[in-house]
Design a protein around this motif. Sequence first.
Motif, short mmCIF file in Angstrom:
data_model
loop_
_atom_site.label_atom_id
_atom_site.label_comp_id
_atom_site.label_asym_id
_atom_site.label_seq_id
_atom_site.Cartn_x
_atom_site.Cartn_y
_atom_site.Cartn_z
N GLU A 45 0.83 -1.20 0.00
CA GLU A 45 0.00 0.00 0.00
C GLU A 45 0.87 1.26 0.00
OE1 GLU A 45 -4.11 -1.46 2.18
OE2 GLU A 45 -2.66 -0.27 3.33
N LEU A 46 0.30 2.34 -0.56
CA LEU A 46 0.99 3.62 -0.64
C LEU A 46 0.94 4.34 0.72
CD1 LEU A 46 2.38 5.56 -2.74
CD2 LEU A 46 0.16 6.71 -2.90
N ILE A 47 2.06 4.87 1.09
CA ILE A 47 2.10 5.67 2.32
C ILE A 47 1.95 7.13 1.93
CG2 ILE A 47 3.49 6.35 4.31
CD1 ILE A 47 4.95 3.67 4.11
N ASP A 48 0.87 7.75 2.40
CA ASP A 48 0.67 9.18 2.11
C ASP A 48 0.17 9.88 3.37
OD1 ASP A 48 -1.99 8.46 2.37
OD2 ASP A 48 -2.36 8.43 0.20
N ILE A 49 -0.17 11.15 3.23
CA ILE A 49 -0.56 11.96 4.38
C ILE A 49 -1.81 11.43 5.07
CG2 ILE A 49 -2.00 13.57 3.09
CD1 ILE A 49 0.44 14.42 5.99
N ASP A 50 -2.65 10.70 4.34
CA ASP A 50 -3.88 10.16 4.92
C ASP A 50 -3.63 8.92 5.77
OD1 ASP A 50 -5.51 12.10 3.75
OD2 ASP A 50 -5.57 10.97 1.86
N SER A 51 -2.46 8.33 5.59
CA SER A 51 -2.19 7.09 6.32
C SER A 51 -1.28 7.29 7.54
CB SER A 51 -1.56 6.05 5.38
OG SER A 51 -0.35 6.53 4.84
N ILE A 52 -0.86 8.52 7.76
CA ILE A 52 0.02 8.77 8.92
C ILE A 52 -0.50 9.94 9.77
CG2 ILE A 52 2.08 7.84 7.78
CD1 ILE A 52 1.81 11.58 8.14
N LYS A 53 0.03 10.03 10.96
CA LYS A 53 -0.26 11.16 11.86
C LYS A 53 1.03 11.56 12.56
CE LYS A 53 -5.15 10.43 13.03
NZ LYS A 53 -6.12 10.19 14.13
N PHE A 54 1.02 12.77 13.09
CA PHE A 54 2.15 13.24 13.90
C PHE A 54 1.71 13.19 15.36
CE2 PHE A 54 3.00 16.24 10.11
CZ PHE A 54 3.59 15.20 9.40
N LEU A 55 2.28 12.26 16.11
CA LEU A 55 1.88 12.08 17.51
C LEU A 55 3.10 11.92 18.41
CD1 LEU A 55 -0.98 9.45 17.05
CD2 LEU A 55 -1.24 11.92 17.43
N ARG A 56 2.90 12.29 19.68
CA ARG A 56 3.94 11.96 20.66
C ARG A 56 3.94 10.46 20.86
NH1 ARG A 56 3.00 16.05 25.62
NH2 ARG A 56 0.87 15.31 25.33
N ASN A 57 5.12 9.92 21.07
CA ASN A 57 5.26 8.48 21.11
C ASN A 57 6.23 8.11 22.23
OD1 ASN A 57 5.17 5.80 20.39
ND2 ASN A 57 6.64 6.00 18.72
N SER A 58 5.96 7.01 22.91
CA SER A 58 6.83 6.61 24.02
C SER A 58 8.24 6.28 23.55
CB SER A 58 6.24 5.40 24.74
OG SER A 58 6.09 4.30 23.85
N ASP A 59 8.36 5.95 22.27
CA ASP A 59 9.67 5.65 21.69
C ASP A 59 9.82 6.47 20.41
OD1 ASP A 59 12.13 4.59 21.23
OD2 ASP A 59 11.41 2.67 20.45
N PRO A 60 10.27 7.73 20.51
CA PRO A 60 10.32 8.63 19.35
C PRO A 60 11.04 8.01 18.16
CG PRO A 60 10.82 9.82 21.36
CD PRO A 60 10.79 8.37 21.72
N GLY A 61 10.47 8.25 16.98
CA GLY A 61 11.07 7.73 15.76
C GLY A 61 11.37 8.86 14.79
N LEU A 62 10.89 8.73 13.54
CA LEU A 62 11.16 9.73 12.51
C LEU A 62 10.36 11.00 12.80
CD1 LEU A 62 12.96 9.49 9.95
CD2 LEU A 62 10.86 9.14 8.65
N PRO A 63 11.01 12.18 12.89
CA PRO A 63 10.30 13.42 13.18
C PRO A 63 9.47 13.89 11.99
CG PRO A 63 12.60 13.89 12.72
CD PRO A 63 12.47 12.40 12.78
N PRO A 64 8.43 14.69 12.20
CA PRO A 64 7.57 15.17 11.13
C PRO A 64 8.32 15.89 10.02
CG PRO A 64 6.53 15.56 13.24
CD PRO A 64 7.91 15.09 13.54
N THR A 65 9.46 16.50 10.35
CA THR A 65 10.23 17.22 9.33
C THR A 65 10.79 16.29 8.26
OG1 THR A 65 12.15 17.09 10.80
CG2 THR A 65 10.89 19.14 10.84
N GLU A 66 10.79 14.98 8.55
CA GLU A 66 11.34 14.02 7.61
C GLU A 66 10.24 13.30 6.81
OE1 GLU A 66 14.53 13.93 7.15
OE2 GLU A 66 14.84 15.37 8.78
#
Length: 231
Positions: free
Chosen positions: A201-222
């Motif tokens: 499946e395609l990853i686009d803006i509708d399939s992701i969110k910017f949330l605080r996470n207990s284990d930080p990963g890729l920041p929204p700027t990326e």
Amino acid sequence: CTYDQTSVEWAVKLGAEGIKLNSADLSNPDVITAVSESGIPFTLGTGASTMGEIRKGLEMASDCGAKDIVLMHGVQNFPTEITDLNIGRLSILQNEFSGIPVGYADHTAGNSSMASMIDLVALGFGPAVLEKHITLNRANKGIDYQAALEPHELVDYVKRIRLGFEALGSFEIQPFTESDLKYRKFQKKSIVAAVDIKKGELIDIDSIKFLRNSDPGLPPTELAQISGSVA
């Protein structure tokens, strides 16, 4: 505190480790010369003085071999009203006389609720010295009693100043502390899946969110790194 050559001589004979010169002697060649030649570190009051007067005072001291001078800002009206303190002048002195330490001499009413706290404002300017008057009992109305703290008040004042100094931290960029790292882990947002994303499946803006996470990963700027990619 010395006010004439005789008191300077006494300070030297008594082995004083430091001398205070009031702004009254900022333009007094005799006293500045005597203190400068003594080799004893001293504070130089600048209250109600022009930049020209301060500069000349420093030049006189320097010509006489003075070392370890601290310029002191303070308005001595015993007591001085809060609106007349002009603590921001510390910044002006620091900029005008770069390389010369600047301190603050407070003369707020000793019986005021602000007496043990107002220096916290000055602390934010990084003063080299803080001057505070002390009296055993203001009721005795001794010298400068109006702006003096009693012993138990001085204890409280010192505690506040030490805590304030700790709160300031560093004026230079430092590595993250444990507290910073803890806060960063809790607060920084990451790119996370907003829905179940299946293989292919395609990853686009509708399939992701910017949330605080207990284990930080890729920041929204990326986001550009993954937007449009296929899972």
